[in-house]
Motif scaffolding. Sequence first.
Motif, PDB file in Angstrom:
ATOM      1  N   THR A  82      -3.254   2.605   4.132  1.00 54.53           N
ATOM      2  CA  THR A  82      -3.184   3.294   5.411  1.00 54.53           C
ATOM      3  C   THR A  82      -2.386   4.557   5.152  1.00 54.53           C
ATOM      4  OG1 THR A  82      -1.213   2.067   6.085  1.00 54.53           O
ATOM      5  CG2 THR A  82      -3.341   1.205   6.823  1.00 54.53           C
ATOM      6  N   TYR A  83      -2.758   5.613   5.862  1.00 53.10           N
ATOM      7  CA  TYR A  83      -2.112   6.901   5.628  1.00 53.10           C
ATOM      8  C   TYR A  83      -1.661   7.486   6.948  1.00 53.10           C
ATOM      9  CZ  TYR A  83      -1.490  11.712   3.922  1.00 53.10           C
ATOM     10  OH  TYR A  83      -0.988  12.942   3.599  1.00 53.10           O
ATOM     11  N   ASP A  84      -0.358   7.596   7.095  1.00 52.92           N
ATOM     12  CA  ASP A  84       0.239   8.241   8.267  1.00 52.92           C
ATOM     13  C   ASP A  84       0.447   9.704   7.890  1.00 52.92           C
ATOM     14  OD1 ASP A  84       1.966   9.303  10.200  1.00 52.92           O
ATOM     15  OD2 ASP A  84       3.051   7.407  10.442  1.00 52.92           O
ATOM     16  N   ARG A  85      -0.451  10.555   8.344  1.00 51.73           N
ATOM     17  CA  ARG A  85      -0.413  11.973   7.973  1.00 51.73           C
ATOM     18  C   ARG A  85       0.852  12.662   8.484  1.00 51.73           C
ATOM     19  NH1 ARG A  85      -5.116  14.552   6.180  1.00 51.73           N
ATOM     20  NH2 ARG A  85      -6.858  13.146   5.978  1.00 51.73           N
ATOM     21  N   GLU A  86       1.305  12.292   9.660  1.00 50.91           N
ATOM     22  CA  GLU A  86       2.508  12.929  10.219  1.00 50.91           C
ATOM     23  C   GLU A  86       3.733  12.641   9.370  1.00 50.91           C
ATOM     24  OE1 GLU A  86       3.281  12.286  14.361  1.00 50.91           O
ATOM     25  OE2 GLU A  86       1.177  12.632  14.875  1.00 50.91           O
ATOM     26  N   ARG A  87       3.881  11.409   8.968  1.00 51.13           N
ATOM     27  CA  ARG A  87       5.050  11.017   8.170  1.00 51.13           C
ATOM     28  C   ARG A  87       4.781  11.138   6.674  1.00 51.13           C
ATOM     29  NH1 ARG A  87       5.924   5.326  10.101  1.00 51.13           N
ATOM     30  NH2 ARG A  87       7.364   5.269   8.356  1.00 51.13           N
ATOM     31  N   GLN A  88       3.520  11.472   6.302  1.00 45.74           N
ATOM     32  CA  GLN A  88       3.126  11.595   4.896  1.00 45.74           C
ATOM     33  C   GLN A  88       3.406  10.288   4.139  1.00 45.74           C
ATOM     34  OE1 GLN A  88       2.354  14.934   3.035  1.00 45.74           O
ATOM     35  NE2 GLN A  88       1.491  15.244   5.060  1.00 45.74           N
ATOM     36  N   LEU A  89       3.084   9.155   4.789  1.00 45.97           N
ATOM     37  CA  LEU A  89       3.393   7.839   4.243  1.00 45.97           C
ATOM     38  C   LEU A  89       2.111   7.091   3.890  1.00 45.97           C
ATOM     39  CD1 LEU A  89       5.949   6.127   3.726  1.00 45.97           C
ATOM     40  CD2 LEU A  89       5.534   5.075   5.948  1.00 45.97           C
ATOM     41  N   VAL A  90       2.068   6.565   2.683  1.00 47.59           N
ATOM     42  CA  VAL A  90       0.919   5.821   2.173  1.00 47.59           C
ATOM     43  C   VAL A  90       1.357   4.375   1.977  1.00 47.59           C
ATOM     44  CG1 VAL A  90      -0.754   5.631   0.295  1.00 47.59           C
ATOM     45  CG2 VAL A  90       0.117   7.889   0.979  1.00 47.59           C
ATOM     46  N   GLU A  91       0.597   3.457   2.587  1.00 49.87           N
ATOM     47  CA  GLU A  91       0.964   2.044   2.493  1.00 49.87           C
ATOM     48  C   GLU A  91      -0.227   1.229   1.997  1.00 49.87           C
ATOM     49  OE1 GLU A  91       2.890  -1.474   5.248  1.00 49.87           O
ATOM     50  OE2 GLU A  91       2.412   0.445   6.152  1.00 49.87           O
ATOM     51  N   PRO A  92      -0.033   0.437   0.938  1.00 54.93           N
ATOM     52  CA  PRO A  92      -1.128  -0.415   0.456  1.00 54.93           C
ATOM     53  C   PRO A  92      -1.478  -1.465   1.521  1.00 54.93           C
ATOM     54  CG  PRO A  92       0.814  -0.574  -0.980  1.00 54.93           C
ATOM     55  CD  PRO A  92       1.177   0.291   0.169  1.00 54.93           C
ATOM     56  N   THR A  93      -2.752  -1.819   1.578  1.00 58.94           N
ATOM     57  CA  THR A  93      -3.227  -2.799   2.556  1.00 58.94           C
ATOM     58  C   THR A  93      -3.452  -4.156   1.886  1.00 58.94           C
ATOM     59  OG1 THR A  93      -5.533  -2.294   2.108  1.00 58.94           O
ATOM     60  CG2 THR A  93      -4.431  -0.982   3.847  1.00 58.94           C
ATOM     61  N   ALA A  94      -3.850  -5.129   2.695  1.00 54.65           N
ATOM     62  CA  ALA A  94      -4.193  -6.449   2.166  1.00 54.65           C
ATOM     63  C   ALA A  94      -5.394  -6.336   1.220  1.00 54.65           C
ATOM     64  CB  ALA A  94      -4.492  -7.419   3.306  1.00 54.65           C
ATOM     65  N   GLN A  95      -6.346  -5.445   1.524  1.00 51.61           N
ATOM     66  CA  GLN A  95      -7.500  -5.248   0.636  1.00 51.61           C
ATOM     67  C   GLN A  95      -7.038  -4.722  -0.724  1.00 51.61           C
ATOM     68  OE1 GLN A  95     -11.245  -4.520   1.936  1.00 51.61           O
ATOM     69  NE2 GLN A  95     -11.845  -3.106   0.333  1.00 51.61           N
ATOM     70  N   PHE A  96      -6.058  -3.823  -0.730  1.00 47.77           N
ATOM     71  CA  PHE A  96      -5.499  -3.328  -1.992  1.00 47.77           C
ATOM     72  C   PHE A  96      -4.951  -4.505  -2.793  1.00 47.77           C
ATOM     73  CE2 PHE A  96      -2.020  -1.926  -4.661  1.00 47.77           C
ATOM     74  CZ  PHE A  96      -2.552  -0.817  -5.305  1.00 47.77           C
ATOM     75  N   ASP A  97      -4.194  -5.366  -2.132  1.00 54.22           N
ATOM     76  CA  ASP A  97      -3.622  -6.531  -2.810  1.00 54.22           C
ATOM     77  C   ASP A  97      -4.708  -7.433  -3.390  1.00 54.22           C
ATOM     78  OD1 ASP A  97      -1.082  -5.624  -2.151  1.00 54.22           O
ATOM     79  OD2 ASP A  97      -0.923  -6.910  -0.368  1.00 54.22           O
ATOM     80  N   GLN A  98      -5.797  -7.624  -2.634  1.00 54.16           N
ATOM     81  CA  GLN A  98      -6.897  -8.464  -3.109  1.00 54.16           C
ATOM     82  C   GLN A  98      -7.598  -7.866  -4.322  1.00 54.16           C
ATOM     83  OE1 GLN A  98      -9.398  -8.836   0.316  1.00 54.16           O
ATOM     84  NE2 GLN A  98      -8.164 -10.459   1.244  1.00 54.16           N
ATOM     85  N   LEU A  99      -7.708  -6.555  -4.343  1.00 52.50           N
ATOM     86  CA  LEU A  99      -8.418  -5.879  -5.430  1.00 52.50           C
ATOM     87  C   LEU A  99      -7.519  -5.499  -6.606  1.00 52.50           C
ATOM     88  CD1 LEU A  99     -10.790  -3.543  -3.448  1.00 52.50           C
ATOM     89  CD2 LEU A  99     -11.416  -5.546  -4.775  1.00 52.50           C
ATOM     90  N   GLN A 100      -6.236  -5.756  -6.478  1.00 46.24           N
ATOM     91  CA  GLN A 100      -5.310  -5.319  -7.519  1.00 46.24           C
ATOM     92  C   GLN A 100      -5.673  -5.838  -8.911  1.00 46.24           C
ATOM     93  OE1 GLN A 100      -1.116  -5.636  -6.767  1.00 46.24           O
ATOM     94  NE2 GLN A 100      -0.661  -4.844  -8.790  1.00 46.24           N
ATOM     95  N   PRO A 101      -6.116  -7.081  -9.079  1.00 44.57           N
ATOM     96  CA  PRO A 101      -6.483  -7.505 -10.445  1.00 44.57           C
ATOM     97  C   PRO A 101      -7.598  -6.637 -11.056  1.00 44.57           C
ATOM     98  CG  PRO A 101      -6.234  -9.413  -9.027  1.00 44.57           C
ATOM     99  CD  PRO A 101      -6.163  -8.201  -8.131  1.00 44.57           C
ATOM    100  N   GLN A 102      -8.622  -6.307 -10.269  1.00 39.91           N
ATOM    101  CA  GLN A 102      -9.701  -5.477 -10.775  1.00 39.91           C
ATOM    102  C   GLN A 102      -9.228  -4.036 -10.999  1.00 39.91           C
ATOM    103  OE1 GLN A 102      -9.922  -7.474  -8.095  1.00 39.91           O
ATOM    104  NE2 GLN A 102     -11.599  -8.875  -8.477  1.00 39.91           N
ATOM    105  N   LEU A 103      -8.445  -3.514 -10.057  1.00 41.60           N
ATOM    106  CA  LEU A 103      -7.896  -2.166 -10.211  1.00 41.60           C
ATOM    107  C   LEU A 103      -7.012  -2.097 -11.447  1.00 41.60           C
ATOM    108  CD1 LEU A 103      -6.956  -1.429  -6.488  1.00 41.60           C
ATOM    109  CD2 LEU A 103      -8.735  -0.277  -7.819  1.00 41.60           C
ATOM    110  N   SER A 104      -6.184  -3.106 -11.629  1.00 36.23           N
ATOM    111  CA  SER A 104      -5.279  -3.134 -12.784  1.00 36.23           C
ATOM    112  C   SER A 104      -6.051  -3.170 -14.091  1.00 36.23           C
ATOM    113  CB  SER A 104      -4.333  -4.333 -12.693  1.00 36.23           C
ATOM    114  OG  SER A 104      -3.439  -4.157 -11.623  1.00 36.23           O
ATOM    115  N   ALA A 105      -7.160  -3.893 -14.125  1.00 41.37           N
ATOM    116  CA  ALA A 105      -7.965  -3.964 -15.346  1.00 41.37           C
ATOM    117  C   ALA A 105      -8.503  -2.584 -15.707  1.00 41.37           C
ATOM    118  CB  ALA A 105      -9.110  -4.961 -15.167  1.00 41.37           C
ATOM    119  N   VAL A 106      -8.974  -1.844 -14.710  1.00 37.59           N
ATOM    120  CA  VAL A 106      -9.491  -0.496 -14.966  1.00 37.59           C
ATOM    121  C   VAL A 106      -8.354   0.431 -15.377  1.00 37.59           C
ATOM    122  CG1 VAL A 106     -10.638   1.507 -13.944  1.00 37.59           C
ATOM    123  CG2 VAL A 106     -11.469  -0.801 -13.441  1.00 37.59           C
TER     124      VAL A 106
END
Length: 119
Positions: A82-106
């Motif tokens: 999720t990206y809060d443009r006003e605060r310039q804050l990026v937060e990983p989501t539950a989907q990010f957590d689920q895909l982390q093993p595949q992302l980490s492999a790449v």
Amino acid sequence: MVGTSLEFDTLLELCHEQHRRIVLAVLASEKRSLTVSDLTKAIVKHNHHTPLLEISEEDVRPIRLSLHHVHIPKLADLSLVTYDRERQLVEPTAQFDQLQPQLSAVIDADPELEAPVAL
């Protein structure tokens, strides 16, 4: 299997750009919300091997702008952050957590990212 909402080809396309790989690696490593400034620092540190304060604004600006206008919105469109443009804050989501093993492999297969990218 990659996951129900993100196809393998999309995952590979997402990881095609090195700045996004660095952002993904930092988010995976830190496991918390980060600012665009934090992510910019990580990219500068990786690409220039020097602190952000020692790099000219001319070199930093394109990185920050590409994060704000291209890379983070792409991650948000895929519901990985999720990206809060006003605060310039990026937060990983539950989907990010689920895909982390595949992302980490790449990410781990990238010879340019020798060690975990940290802030």
